[in-house]
Design a protein around this motif. Sequence first.
Motif, PDB file in Angstrom:
ATOM      1  N   VAL A 163      68.733  60.514 -20.851  1.00  0.00           N
ATOM      2  CA  VAL A 163      68.331  59.326 -20.505  1.00  0.00           C
ATOM      3  C   VAL A 163      66.859  58.772 -20.002  1.00  0.00           C
ATOM      4  CG1 VAL A 163      68.952  57.172 -19.569  1.00  0.00           C
ATOM      5  CG2 VAL A 163      71.211  58.561 -19.900  1.00  0.00           C
ATOM      6  N   MET A 164      66.491  57.969 -20.394  1.00  0.00           N
ATOM      7  CA  MET A 164      65.003  57.709 -20.368  1.00  0.00           C
ATOM      8  C   MET A 164      64.791  55.907 -20.252  1.00  0.00           C
ATOM      9  SD  MET A 164      64.401  60.845 -20.768  1.00  0.00           S
ATOM     10  CE  MET A 164      62.412  60.122 -20.915  1.00  0.00           C
ATOM     11  N   ALA A 165      63.879  56.443 -19.105  1.00  0.00           N
ATOM     12  CA  ALA A 165      63.465  54.661 -18.819  1.00  0.00           C
ATOM     13  C   ALA A 165      61.808  54.567 -18.333  1.00  0.00           C
ATOM     14  CB  ALA A 165      64.132  54.637 -17.617  1.00  0.00           C
ATOM     15  N   TRP A 166      61.973  53.303 -18.491  1.00  0.00           N
ATOM     16  CA  TRP A 166      60.493  52.580 -17.702  1.00  0.00           C
ATOM     17  C   TRP A 166      60.578  51.794 -15.925  1.00  0.00           C
ATOM     18  CZ3 TRP A 166      55.752  54.633 -19.843  1.00  0.00           C
ATOM     19  CH2 TRP A 166      56.321  55.112 -21.537  1.00  0.00           C
ATOM     20  N   PHE A 167      59.684  52.380 -15.610  1.00  0.00           N
ATOM     21  CA  PHE A 167      59.900  51.683 -14.505  1.00  0.00           C
ATOM     22  C   PHE A 167      57.952  51.135 -14.644  1.00  0.00           C
ATOM     23  CE2 PHE A 167      63.575  52.055 -12.366  1.00  0.00           C
ATOM     24  CZ  PHE A 167      64.357  53.416 -12.945  1.00  0.00           C
ATOM     25  N   ARG A 168      58.074  50.264 -13.279  1.00  0.00           N
ATOM     26  CA  ARG A 168      56.080  49.402 -13.303  1.00  0.00           C
ATOM     27  C   ARG A 168      56.146  49.230 -11.493  1.00  0.00           C
ATOM     28  NH1 ARG A 168      56.537  44.134 -16.742  1.00  0.00           N
ATOM     29  NH2 ARG A 168      57.723  42.758 -14.745  1.00  0.00           N
ATOM     30  N   GLN A 169      55.397  49.323 -11.199  1.00  0.00           N
ATOM     31  CA  GLN A 169      55.065  49.084 -10.003  1.00  0.00           C
ATOM     32  C   GLN A 169      53.510  48.949 -10.188  1.00  0.00           C
ATOM     33  OE1 GLN A 169      55.279  52.231  -7.435  1.00  0.00           O
ATOM     34  NE2 GLN A 169      54.918  51.494  -5.751  1.00  0.00           N
ATOM     35  N   ARG A 179      58.338  49.964  -6.551  1.00  0.00           N
ATOM     36  CA  ARG A 179      58.770  50.328  -8.625  1.00  0.00           C
ATOM     37  C   ARG A 179      59.808  49.666  -8.674  1.00  0.00           C
ATOM     38  NH1 ARG A 179      57.236  56.607  -9.813  1.00  0.00           N
ATOM     39  NH2 ARG A 179      55.732  55.775  -8.724  1.00  0.00           N
ATOM     40  N   GLU A 180      59.609  48.959  -9.643  1.00  0.00           N
ATOM     41  CA  GLU A 180      61.004  48.216 -10.331  1.00  0.00           C
ATOM     42  C   GLU A 180      61.821  48.302 -11.850  1.00  0.00           C
ATOM     43  OE1 GLU A 180      60.074  44.094 -10.738  1.00  0.00           O
ATOM     44  OE2 GLU A 180      58.470  44.360 -12.430  1.00  0.00           O
ATOM     45  N   PHE A 181      62.522  48.825 -12.126  1.00  0.00           N
ATOM     46  CA  PHE A 181      63.247  49.100 -13.551  1.00  0.00           C
ATOM     47  C   PHE A 181      62.465  47.814 -14.193  1.00  0.00           C
ATOM     48  CE2 PHE A 181      66.198  50.318 -16.177  1.00  0.00           C
ATOM     49  CZ  PHE A 181      66.832  49.352 -17.580  1.00  0.00           C
ATOM     50  N   VAL A 182      61.943  49.069 -16.078  1.00  0.00           N
ATOM     51  CA  VAL A 182      61.936  48.068 -16.610  1.00  0.00           C
ATOM     52  C   VAL A 182      62.590  47.386 -17.876  1.00  0.00           C
ATOM     53  CG1 VAL A 182      60.030  47.265 -18.617  1.00  0.00           C
ATOM     54  CG2 VAL A 182      59.331  48.202 -16.027  1.00  0.00           C
ATOM     55  N   ALA A 196      63.290  60.628 -16.376  1.00  0.00           N
ATOM     56  CA  ALA A 196      64.229  60.561 -17.111  1.00  0.00           C
ATOM     57  C   ALA A 196      65.120  61.624 -16.375  1.00  0.00           C
ATOM     58  CB  ALA A 196      63.718  62.115 -17.938  1.00  0.00           C
ATOM     59  N   ARG A 197      66.461  61.628 -16.629  1.00  0.00           N
ATOM     60  CA  ARG A 197      67.986  61.409 -16.161  1.00  0.00           C
ATOM     61  C   ARG A 197      68.882  61.745 -16.845  1.00  0.00           C
ATOM     62  NH1 ARG A 197      70.296  56.376 -13.645  1.00  0.00           N
ATOM     63  NH2 ARG A 197      72.302  56.214 -14.989  1.00  0.00           N
ATOM     64  N   LYS A 198      69.777  63.189 -16.206  1.00  0.00           N
ATOM     65  CA  LYS A 198      70.658  63.560 -16.895  1.00  0.00           C
ATOM     66  C   LYS A 198      72.194  62.647 -16.740  1.00  0.00           C
ATOM     67  CE  LYS A 198      69.752  68.060 -18.620  1.00  0.00           C
ATOM     68  NZ  LYS A 198      70.428  67.876 -20.133  1.00  0.00           N
ATOM     69  N   ASP A 241      67.924  56.938  -8.750  1.00  0.00           N
ATOM     70  CA  ASP A 241      68.378  57.095  -9.834  1.00  0.00           C
ATOM     71  C   ASP A 241      68.036  58.569 -11.045  1.00  0.00           C
ATOM     72  OD1 ASP A 241      70.609  54.421 -10.532  1.00  0.00           O
ATOM     73  OD2 ASP A 241      70.639  55.463  -8.934  1.00  0.00           O
ATOM     74  N   PHE A 242      66.792  58.557 -10.663  1.00  0.00           N
ATOM     75  CA  PHE A 242      65.935  58.924 -11.868  1.00  0.00           C
ATOM     76  C   PHE A 242      65.060  60.795 -10.988  1.00  0.00           C
ATOM     77  CE2 PHE A 242      66.613  57.187 -16.080  1.00  0.00           C
ATOM     78  CZ  PHE A 242      67.044  55.666 -15.711  1.00  0.00           C
TER      79      PHE A 242
END
Length: 129
Positions: free
Chosen positions: A33-39, A45-48, A101-103, A115-116
């Motif tokens: 699972v892939m994600a983007w965060f920003r700070q 840091r926050e979820f995007v 990234a996470r599994k 979570d990542f």
Amino acid sequence: QVRLVESGGGLVQAGGSLTLSCASSGPTFSSYVMAWFRQAPGKEREFVAAISRSIGSVVYTGYRDSVKGRFTISRDNANNMVDLRMNSLKPEDTAVYYCAARKESYRSGTAKPSDFSSWGQGTQVTVSS
């Protein structure tokens, strides 16, 4: 863990667009699972956005409310890449953007940085007014 390298950040005027890319190493990219965060400076840091593993041709995506309709996350498993297309950028989008990234599986909603397990070094996005 996988190695992640972001690119595509820069300076853009409000209303403009940027596409961030994240390149991943390793042969099992499609299982993450892939994600983007920003700070932003002085902020947490926050979820995007996030995108699930591909289930056949189906993927699930999720976004924070403030970017819905403006940002689009996508993945290219053949090339081990995940992109974040950002349109109608606003000064409040200014931040360092991180790929993660996470599994563990993902279907919808927001996520926490904790979570990542794998992170890139970040790429700066600056939106001028």
